[in-house]
Design a protein around this motif. Sequence first.
Motif, short mmCIF file in Angstrom:
data_model
loop_
_atom_site.label_atom_id
_atom_site.label_comp_id
_atom_site.label_asym_id
_atom_site.label_seq_id
_atom_site.Cartn_x
_atom_site.Cartn_y
_atom_site.Cartn_z
N SER A 1 -6.78 8.61 0.76
CA SER A 1 -7.37 9.06 -0.51
C SER A 1 -7.39 7.88 -1.48
CB SER A 1 -6.57 10.23 -1.10
OG SER A 1 -6.73 11.37 -0.29
N TYR A 2 -8.54 7.65 -2.06
CA TYR A 2 -8.84 6.38 -2.74
C TYR A 2 -8.28 6.25 -4.16
CZ TYR A 2 -11.52 2.68 -4.94
OH TYR A 2 -11.87 1.56 -5.61
N GLY A 3 -7.77 5.09 -4.45
CA GLY A 3 -7.69 4.59 -5.82
C GLY A 3 -6.67 5.17 -6.76
N ALA A 4 -5.51 5.58 -6.29
CA ALA A 4 -4.53 6.14 -7.23
C ALA A 4 -3.11 5.72 -6.85
CB ALA A 4 -4.62 7.66 -7.24
N GLN A 5 -2.28 5.56 -7.87
CA GLN A 5 -0.86 5.34 -7.64
C GLN A 5 -0.14 6.70 -7.66
OE1 GLN A 5 1.00 1.88 -9.01
NE2 GLN A 5 -0.66 0.68 -8.13
N LEU B 1 1.76 9.16 -9.12
CA LEU B 1 1.67 10.43 -9.85
C LEU B 1 0.24 10.96 -9.87
CD1 LEU B 1 4.27 9.76 -12.71
CD2 LEU B 1 4.62 10.95 -10.52
N ASP B 2 -0.75 10.06 -10.03
CA ASP B 2 -2.15 10.50 -9.96
C ASP B 2 -2.51 10.92 -8.54
OD1 ASP B 2 -2.58 10.04 -12.64
OD2 ASP B 2 -3.21 7.96 -12.32
N TRP B 3 -2.00 10.17 -7.59
CA TRP B 3 -2.28 10.50 -6.18
C TRP B 3 -1.77 11.91 -5.86
CZ3 TRP B 3 1.26 11.34 -2.17
CH2 TRP B 3 0.74 11.30 -0.87
N LEU B 4 -0.56 12.23 -6.36
CA LEU B 4 -0.03 13.57 -6.14
C LEU B 4 -0.90 14.63 -6.82
CD1 LEU B 4 3.81 12.95 -6.66
CD2 LEU B 4 2.73 13.71 -4.54
N ASN B 5 -1.21 14.38 -8.10
CA ASN B 5 -1.95 15.40 -8.86
C ASN B 5 -3.40 15.56 -8.41
OD1 ASN B 5 0.13 16.30 -10.62
ND2 ASN B 5 -0.06 14.41 -11.79
N ASN B 6 -4.05 14.44 -8.08
CA ASN B 6 -5.48 14.50 -7.77
C ASN B 6 -5.78 14.89 -6.34
OD1 ASN B 6 -5.76 13.63 -10.38
ND2 ASN B 6 -6.16 11.49 -9.83
N TYR B 7 -4.93 14.47 -5.44
CA TYR B 7 -5.23 14.68 -4.01
C TYR B 7 -4.23 15.59 -3.30
CZ TYR B 7 -8.19 10.50 -4.59
OH TYR B 7 -9.12 9.60 -5.01
N THR B 8 -2.95 15.26 -3.49
CA THR B 8 -1.93 15.83 -2.61
C THR B 8 -1.63 17.29 -2.95
OG1 THR B 8 -1.04 13.64 -2.46
CG2 THR B 8 0.40 15.41 -1.73
N PHE B 9 -1.41 17.56 -4.24
CA PHE B 9 -1.10 18.94 -4.61
C PHE B 9 -2.27 19.87 -4.26
CE2 PHE B 9 2.24 17.48 -7.97
CZ PHE B 9 3.18 17.30 -6.96
N LEU C 1 2.65 0.24 0.56
CA LEU C 1 1.56 -0.70 0.30
C LEU C 1 0.31 0.05 -0.16
CD1 LEU C 1 2.07 -3.08 3.37
CD2 LEU C 1 2.63 -3.54 0.97
N PHE C 2 0.00 1.16 0.52
CA PHE C 2 -1.25 1.87 0.21
C PHE C 2 -1.23 2.46 -1.20
CE2 PHE C 2 -4.04 5.61 0.25
CZ PHE C 2 -5.23 4.99 0.61
N ASP D 1 5.48 8.28 6.40
CA ASP D 1 5.10 8.97 5.16
C ASP D 1 3.64 9.39 5.15
OD1 ASP D 1 5.52 10.17 2.67
OD2 ASP D 1 4.85 8.37 1.60
N ILE D 2 3.10 9.83 6.27
CA ILE D 2 1.80 10.50 6.21
C ILE D 2 1.89 11.60 5.16
CG2 ILE D 2 0.42 12.23 7.53
CD1 ILE D 2 -0.12 9.30 8.40
N GLY D 3 0.94 11.85 4.24
CA GLY D 3 -0.29 11.21 4.08
C GLY D 3 -0.38 10.15 2.99
N GLY D 4 0.79 9.72 2.36
CA GLY D 4 0.73 8.51 1.56
C GLY D 4 0.58 7.32 2.49
#
Length: 427
Positions: A83-87, A89-97, A293-294, A317-320
Motif C-alpha cells: 500500500s503506497y505512500g504512508a508511514q 500511523l497513516d498507513w494504519l488508518n488509511n489502509y490497514t484498519f 524499510l517499506f 510483518d506482512i502486510g507492513g
Amino acid sequence: MKKILRGRVVSFISEPANADDLSAVTYIEDGGILIEGGAILAAAEFSDLDTTGTEVIDHRPNLLMAGFIDTHNHFPQMQVVGSYGAQLLDWLNNYTFPAETKFVDPEHAERIAVKYFDEMLRNGTTTPVAFCSVHKASAEAYFAEAERRNIRALGGKVLMDRNAPEGLLDTPQSAYDDTNELIAEWHSRGRGLYVISPRFAITSTPEQLEMAQALVAENPTCYMQTHLSENHDEIAYTMSLYPEHPDYLGIYEHYGLLGPRALLGHSIHLSHRERSVLADTDSVAVFCPTSNLFIGSGLFNEERIRKDGIRIAVATDIGGGTSYSMLRTMDEAYKVCQLQNQNLPPLYAFYLMTLGNAKALGLESDIGNLDAGSEADIVVLDASATPAMALRMETVTTLPEELFVLQTLGDDRSIVETYVAGVAAKP
Ligand code: GUN
Ligand code: ZN
C-alpha cells in the motif's frame, strides 16, 4: 509408513559465533532424514539409515533444512501488502484498519486463512506467529485452517478498544472474554498455540491493558505479542496517552506483559533503559526488516540489541512487510545491517530463521532443527532455482556462500518442497 528424505542436510546446533563458524551447524553432504508419524527419528548419513520398508524421496542435490519460522505477521493484512505512500500511523488508518474491518465476515476470514497458509507454505514457512483481527472469528478461521493442515501455528485475536474505527473496537471485558474462550478452544489443541495480542498501547486503554495483564498472568503457557517503538510519531502519540510512564516499554512493563514469552515487534527506537528492561525480562525483540524499510520506520540495531543480551527473532510483518519469504526478509535484514556498518552473515541469518526463532518461542525441542524427536517440518532449498542463481552458483564452493546466494537471490522459487509433519505440503 516410514520415509526418508535424501539430500544435503543442514541443521543448526547453536548460534554461530562468527561468519565461518561451521561448528554451529551439522552438515551432511549425502544425508537422510528418517521420518515416522510426523516426527524425525534420525538425521544421518544416508548410508547409515536402514531403508527397508521405507519410502525414499530423493531431493539431491538440494538442501534439507528445518522449516522457516515467521515470528510476527498479520493474517488479515494480505490485501494491504504494497500500500503506497504512508508511514505507520497513516498507513494504519488509511489502509490497514479498513482492510481488517472486513474480517467481521467469517467467510472472508476463512477465505483469507486458506490463502495465508498457502503463502506461508509456498515460502517454506512452517510456523507463523500471527496477529488476527479484533474479531474472534478471525482467530477461529486462522486456527481452524492451521489445524486442517496440521501446521504448528501461533496466533491470537488483537485487543484494541480505542483509536480505531468503530468496527474494529472491542472492550476490556469483551477482549478478556473472547481471548479466554479462544485460549480454551485453541491453545495447545493439536499444534496450535495461543498468543495474547494487545495490538499496541495506542489502541488499548489502561483498562484494557489491565485485562491483558490478567490474561497473561492467568495463562502462563500462552505467549504475548505487541508492537514497540516502531516509528517516532507513534512513540510521541503513545507517550501523550501514557504520560506517567518513563518510556514506551515502561507501559508494557507496568502492565506485567514482559517476560520470556513476550514478542515485541519492531523495537527500533529504544533507550538504554528500555534495552536493559528487555534484557532483564528475557523478552524478545522482533526484527521486521522489509516492513521497517517499506513503512520507513527505521533501522533495527541488530548488533546493539544482540550485544545488550536481548533475545532476537526475525519476521516478515506482512502486510507492513513486502514479502512472505523469510529469504527475502533476511536479504533486507542484511541491508539494514549494512546501512549501520554491521554484518549479518548467512550462517547467522539461516540460524535466525530456524533455530533462533524456535528458541525465541521456547520451541527448540519441537521445531527449528532436525534433531531426533523434532517435528518433521522441513524445507527443501534449491540455490540454483533461477537462471541467475544457477549462474551465480557456478562460482560457489562453500556452504555459507551457497546460503548467501539463497539469502540474496532466493524467494519462493527456491522452495522445492515444504514438509509439514512429514507430509509434502507446498501448494
Ligand atoms: N502497530 C500497530 N499495529 C500495527 C500493524 O498492524 N502493523 C505494523 N507494522 N505496526 C503496527
Ligand atoms: Zn506487526
